[in-house]
Write a protein that holds these residues in place. Sequence first.
Motif: not given
Length: 698
Positions: A271-279, A297-301
Amino acid sequence: MRRFLLLYATQQGQAKAIAEEIYEQAVVHGFSADLHCISESDKYDLKTETAPLVVVVSTTGTGDPPDTARKFVKEIQNQTLPVDFFAHLRYGLLGLGDSEYTYFCNGGKIIDKRLQELGARHFYDTGHADDCVGLELVVEPWIAGLWPALREHFRSSRGQKEISGALPVASPVSSRTDLVKSQLLHIESQVELLRFDDSGRKDSEVLKQNAVNSNQSKVLIEDFESSLTRSVPPLSQASLNLPALPPEYLHIHLQESLGQEESQASVTSADPVFQVPISKAVQLTTNDAIKTTLLVELDISNTDFSYQPGDAFSVICPNSDSEVQSLLQRLQLEDKREHCVLLKIKADTKKKGAALPQHIPARCSLQFIFTWCLEIRAIPKKAFLRALVDYTSDGAEKRRLQELCSKQGAADYSRFIRDACACLLDLLLAFPSCQPPLSLLLEHLPKLQPRPYSCASSSLFHPGKLHFVFNVVEFVSTATTEVLRKGVCTGWLALLVASVLQPNIHASHEDSGKALAPKISISPRTTNSFHLPDDPSIPIIMVGPGTGIAPFIGFLQHREKLQEQHPDGNFGAMWLFFGCRHKDKDYLFRKELRHFFKHGILTHLKVSFSRDAVVGEEEAPAKYVQDNIQLHGQQVARILLQENGHIYVCGDAKNMAKDVHDALVEIISKEVGVEKLEAMKTLATLKEEKRYLQDIWS
């Protein structure tokens, strides 16, 4: 040599390992197997296949076929296919599952049912193996019965092409087949009966009692003496039947590193992978609670990752640094941890269709592979133990490993390996003379799987953010000495957020956002039906004790925003049955739930506290969610049977989900005035209509 097609659909490697065992045994029994993953559609063609087909299929999620079978299932589900599309096909299927889940062996059942609908017929009865009590209880007799069934198939095919369905002439071969089938069906019937058994005995206890052979009763007195490293009579004196030695197929060269950059982005994923910061990270429980529960909480913006309440996603996580270090030390490879691993297939391998493991990226370091690619906590399969035997020099240790992988040692394997959750490191520490080469470990250790989590928010309520909730898993491993271990993913996440953890969810968001920078990799999971009804006027019942409340927070946030946007809309009742141990220690989202209740979003809030004395504000003492459901049985039955309502259950599969199911059976039986079997059929219908939905885990 008589040929058959052998396909496997695997998620974590179990089905593949069993298919490879069938492949190895085939030669001994005078057959030739064409072995392929079911996803390799360019290597086989069922439309023109004339040989018998054998399929091994695992189950993932709450009853889905594995990811490798997605394309195959989609193709055969095509409703334009004629009913005789596979009329030429004769097959046998082995399904793998876990009876702790409602949709037991459903991956195999989906494929089995559709093949039948398209005209294919069995040459051998379907087997359903249960990981809850040990796959081998069904797998081993099923494989044993496969050979006489294949011989019978080829014998009848070679004779006159009789009218389909005509009874074959009785023969020693077919009688042997019937004997094995009857034994297999007996074992499976015990599994099925246990799913309806309300006598209070645990499934594993009953099944083990059925599976234990008469000899084992003689060693009960001495049983306390046996351990992972030591057996007692009669096993210690028995002649052993060992599984076939898996052929080695990897050649490894370790090359000094050129200092290239490595990141978790190298980890392979379908599947597609997204690197996201923990906010944001919040501890939801008090420090003296039995379990520690965190909200992250992850920032997916800045991504195009999207979700709706009820969805789940996967977190790509690493193994524990200390466990990787211990393993490399034991393998005497610590000084080479930064070396680049170069893999190729052995030129002289006897393994059919040998291929490089897809989950190990090219030219990565040894440290990276053990950290990000291999499930080093995996319970070693018997084939792995058999392979380790040949690299063990001490006679007593060698004998014990032989026992643990033998047919005669099945009970010891279950007790000291499977039930004890022993891993490779445990085995290497317990058997110091075992010195396996690195290639053997890369051949047998499965892919480190991403861990699934439920979305605990609504994007309407938290735009650009994704919340999830988890308990930090802690358990004592007793395989060798007692060792406290944490969950692979939850332990890592807890460590990652430790320095910025807030004590409660109402701490300043802005302050935390500036302090926290770590990123994690996530991927979406295939869509499911665990979603709010399209029609918001339909009443819903949510059952989610502990972290099972996660998706329902998303439901409630979503409903609040919808009601704000449509103040005159017709919105159905929302019931929530929540449970925890202590009101003042682990009542998750207490303030939020009171807010939803006060503003009429949540119309009924029923909370159970299993370790507290009777709480004053409760209508009646209810220890568990199923007790509270029983107390409100009349309303629950009305919603489900008269108002077309939906019920959602999220949380522990082993106890809670089964107990809730039993409570619903009791309620329907009582309120409608029917027998339990009829009530169970009613619930089965609700499931088919997607009105009784589960998101459960073990």
